[in-house]
Design a protein around this motif. Structure first.
Motif, mmCIF file in Angstrom:
data_model
loop_
_atom_site.group_PDB
_atom_site.id
_atom_site.type_symbol
_atom_site.label_atom_id
_atom_site.label_comp_id
_atom_site.label_asym_id
_atom_site.label_seq_id
_atom_site.Cartn_x
_atom_site.Cartn_y
_atom_site.Cartn_z
ATOM 1 N N THR A 174 -24.315 -6.846 106.566
ATOM 2 C CA THR A 174 -25.900 -6.598 106.290
ATOM 3 C C THR A 174 -26.575 -7.929 106.283
ATOM 4 O OG1 THR A 174 -25.416 -6.532 104.370
ATOM 5 C CG2 THR A 174 -25.450 -4.775 104.638
ATOM 6 N N LEU A 175 -27.337 -7.964 107.409
ATOM 7 C CA LEU A 175 -27.927 -9.212 107.894
ATOM 8 C C LEU A 175 -27.422 -10.198 107.841
ATOM 9 C CD1 LEU A 175 -30.707 -8.558 105.567
ATOM 10 C CD2 LEU A 175 -30.682 -8.362 107.810
ATOM 11 N N GLY A 176 -26.113 -10.441 108.463
ATOM 12 C CA GLY A 176 -25.125 -11.294 108.990
ATOM 13 C C GLY A 176 -24.054 -11.716 107.685
ATOM 14 N N LYS A 178 -27.196 -0.549 93.359
ATOM 15 C CA LYS A 178 -28.236 0.201 92.354
ATOM 16 C C LYS A 178 -28.015 1.842 93.365
ATOM 17 C CE LYS A 178 -32.399 1.799 89.465
ATOM 18 N NZ LYS A 178 -33.266 1.387 89.047
ATOM 19 N N ILE A 179 -27.640 3.135 92.654
ATOM 20 C CA ILE A 179 -27.401 4.152 92.741
ATOM 21 C C ILE A 179 -28.665 4.835 92.936
ATOM 22 C CG2 ILE A 179 -27.106 6.892 93.096
ATOM 23 C CD1 ILE A 179 -24.277 5.954 91.608
ATOM 24 N N GLU A 180 -29.559 5.178 94.331
ATOM 25 C CA GLU A 180 -31.553 5.674 94.108
ATOM 26 C C GLU A 180 -31.483 6.807 94.597
ATOM 27 O OE1 GLU A 180 -33.226 3.442 94.508
ATOM 28 O OE2 GLU A 180 -32.596 1.746 93.501
ATOM 29 N N ASP A 181 -29.607 7.312 95.211
ATOM 30 C CA ASP A 181 -29.966 9.137 95.590
ATOM 31 C C ASP A 181 -28.564 9.510 95.972
ATOM 32 O OD1 ASP A 181 -31.436 11.410 95.654
ATOM 33 O OD2 ASP A 181 -31.222 11.020 98.180
ATOM 34 N N GLY A 213 -31.973 -5.899 98.918
ATOM 35 C CA GLY A 213 -33.229 -4.579 98.871
ATOM 36 C C GLY A 213 -32.150 -4.466 100.198
ATOM 37 N N VAL A 214 -31.280 -3.506 101.089
ATOM 38 C CA VAL A 214 -30.695 -3.240 102.257
ATOM 39 C C VAL A 214 -30.114 -1.445 101.135
ATOM 40 C CG1 VAL A 214 -29.118 -3.260 103.699
ATOM 41 C CG2 VAL A 214 -30.081 -5.099 103.302
ATOM 42 N N GLU A 215 -30.657 -0.505 102.007
ATOM 43 C CA GLU A 215 -30.452 0.542 101.404
ATOM 44 C C GLU A 215 -29.130 0.693 102.436
ATOM 45 O OE1 GLU A 215 -33.651 2.788 101.390
ATOM 46 O OE2 GLU A 215 -34.403 2.411 99.490
ATOM 47 N N ILE A 216 -28.069 1.718 101.694
ATOM 48 C CA ILE A 216 -26.757 1.845 102.844
ATOM 49 C C ILE A 216 -26.204 2.794 101.983
ATOM 50 C CG2 ILE A 216 -24.083 1.357 103.078
ATOM 51 C CD1 ILE A 216 -25.245 -1.206 101.947
ATOM 52 N N ALA A 217 -26.564 3.839 102.741
ATOM 53 C CA ALA A 217 -25.764 5.372 102.930
ATOM 54 C C ALA A 217 -24.094 5.706 102.596
ATOM 55 C CB ALA A 217 -26.834 6.129 104.262
#
Length: 558
Positions: free
Chosen positions: A393-395, A404-407, A420-424
């Motif tokens: 991510t971003l290099g 942190k698990i968001e969903d 601040g990167v959201e990874i699925a």
């Protein structure tokens, strides 16, 4: 007097005309007095529409007493004119429309009334069918500005879609009416009044109602995002509910059910097992949006049911479980509304079973893994986890994913990293790989940060300096107490370990904590005179070395 004589208008009819005009003036006076006491424009519009319906009913009731047939027709047309003016004014008041669409509507309504009156009196001596068509055409033009006004309460893409849908629907109904396919009577006039009232109520819910709801939910939800999602789905549900109520009114008062019967007979697929019509496709799309909006509303209300201190974690996991189960129900209902049942699917599944099995293997694996995660309670929304997978991510090419698990979704779980990167992450990864959960039962974790000092340093002095830094650092817990370990005698330094506890739910940015510690401890060690060493190597030669020094003559470059 010649007109009254030819049409056998009695003195009672004249008194009735005077009474009707007095009734109109009385209704107008009461309406103005009531509206002066009301500040809300939607309530003013409601009073306006109720006045229109009242005059509709009163006018048509009084017209039955009129003895002259021509005067009776003019009387009814006048009642329609005034009632329509009231109803259109109600919409314009609610939407705060400009003067141009109002003038257009009132102008064409008056033209329709004059055309009808001239036809009854036979002054123009034109064919009645022609005059009747012209009158209907003026009526169609009079209500055309209302479409833009009604769609103006929406914003963005939804406004364009609503305007296009209303315009197409209105043109279709108008064409059917002008061609004589459908007819409007007194019952239809009452329907117009009901449409106006329902539209006003919908407009109120879309604007003021949603503003009140958003204020309430923003106050009771921790995150603004939850309130926004709930309001968005409430808007969608109210719009869909308005559509179904509008359809019921049109079918009941306008006889437009013939139009829907035509849609039901337009088939795209028609076999012994499967029959899919245009009506079924529209209905299935409607059910899909309606059920998904209800599902999102329900899961957010379930989350709101949890106490504030448990809402983010337990409430988030509950809403994820509800959505995963509910989406399966929505899928079944949509297929049923299309006419696709298990009777249809079984032969297809038997024929394509192997291909479908391999094609959907990954999807079903992730879908079932999501249920296993939710029911096993090994992972919850809000947990801090680390996965042994590499996602650039971003290099950055970290070997592990930490965040942190968001969903927890249908097929994947969303993790937000410290960048601040959201990874699925596919749900199956959480089942097949070892997962580190830093906050499963207890969010307190211990950090160990090494630091080296020179061999000339006093260990007790180093220990006191590090402890004083830890005691002043924000985020470091007082209990369990921080400690300093003399870890090892290194090659170039004495290695100490600063050991302390943090609440990882509150302080997830470990890199910032480590950086803050090094900033503070370097400054304090320097004040205490403790040296931070760098690697040094002594080289010993077994045999003696002979060193030769070259002499350079003057003028040569050295």
């Amino acid at each position: 007097m010649l007109f009254f004589h030819r049409n056998e208008i009695t003195g009672g009819d004249i008194y009735l005309i005077a009474f009707t005009l007095s009734l109109l003036a009385f209704i107008q006076l009461i309406k103005v007095l009531v509206q002066k006491r009301i500040e809300n424009r939607f309530l003013k519009a409601l009073v306006e529409s109720l006045s229109g319906i009242l005059f509709f009913v009163a006018g048509f009731s009084l017209s039955k007493v009129v003895s002259s047939h021509i005067l009776k027709l003019i009387f009814e047309d006048f009642s329609i004119l005034i009632g329509s003016v009231y109803l259109t004014r109600a919409v314009f008041i609610a939407e705060q429309a400009s003067s141009f669409p109002r003038i257009m509507t009132f102008f064409f309504l008056v033209c329709a009334f004059l055309t009808s009156t001239l036809g009854h009196l036979n002054i123009l001596r034109l064919d009645e069918n022609v005059l009747y068509f012209i009158k209907k055409f003026f009526v169609v033009l009079s209500f055309l500005p209302l479409i833009g006004t009604l769609s103006s309460l929406l914003k963005g893409t939804l406004r364009s879609i609503a305007f296009t849908a209303l315009l197409v629907f209105y043109i279709t109904v108008s064409a059917l009416w002008l061609s004589g396919f459908i007819a409007f009577d007194m019952k239809a006039l009452i329907g117009i009044g009901l449409v106006a009232i329902v539209s006003l109520f919908y407009s109120f819910l879309e604007t003021r109602g949603m503003e009140y709801a958003f204020t309430y939910f923003e106050k009771h939800f921790f995150r603004k995002r939850d309130a926004l999602i709930l309001i968005k789905n409430l808007r969608l549900f109210v719009t869909l509910l308005f559509i179904v109520v509008l359809k019921a009114i049109l079918e009941q008062f306008f006889g437009i059910d013939k139009f829907f019967k035509i849609l039901k007979n337009v088939y795209f697929i028609e076999t012994d097992l499967l029959r899919i019509s245009l009506y079924n496709i529209v209905l299935s799309v409607y059910y899909a949006f309606l059920l998904i909006s209800l599902l999102n509303i329900f899961k957010k209300f379930v989350k709101l049911y949890f106490p504030k201190e448990r809402r983010s974690i337990e409430g988030g996991s509950a809403e994820a479980l509800i959505f995963n189960i509910g989406i399966l129900f929505v899928f079944i209902v949509v297929l049923s509304s299309l006419g696709i049942t298990w009777k249809v699917l079984l032969p297809v599944a038997g024929t394509l079973g192997v291909g479908i099995g391999f094609g959907l293997q990954t999807i079903m694996n992730n879908y079932l893994s999501g249920f296993i995660l939710l029911f096993s309670k090994k992972l919850k929304i809000g947990d801090i986890v680390e996965l042994p997978i590499s996602v650039p991510t971003l290099g950055n090419r970290d070997r592990n994913v930490f965040g942190k698990i968001e969903d927890i979704g249908i097929l994947s779980t969303l993790i937000k990293t410290n960048d601040g990167v959201e990874i699925a992450i596919p749900n199956s990864n959480f089942i097949s790989s070892p997962i580190v959960n830093f906050s499963h039962h207890d969010p307190l974790v211990r950090l160990r940060i090494p630091i080296g000092v020179a061999y000339s340093s006093a260990p007790e002095t180093v220990r006191k300096v590090i402890l004083s830094v830890l005691e002043k650092m924000p985020g470091v817990l007082k209990a369990p107490r921080p400690s300093v370990w003399f870890w090892e005698l290194g090659d170039s330094a004495l290695i100490f370990i600063a050991s302390f506890w943090i609440d990882i739910r509150r302080d997830i940015k470990i890199e910032e904590i480590r950086s803050r510690f090094y900033y503070n401890v370097w400054r304090e060690l320097k004040k205490a005179g403790v040296e931070i060493p760098f690697p040094q190597n002594d080289i010993w030669f077994k045999n003696s070395l002979k060193v030769e020094i070259e002499k350079f003559e003057k003028g040569e470059d050295s």
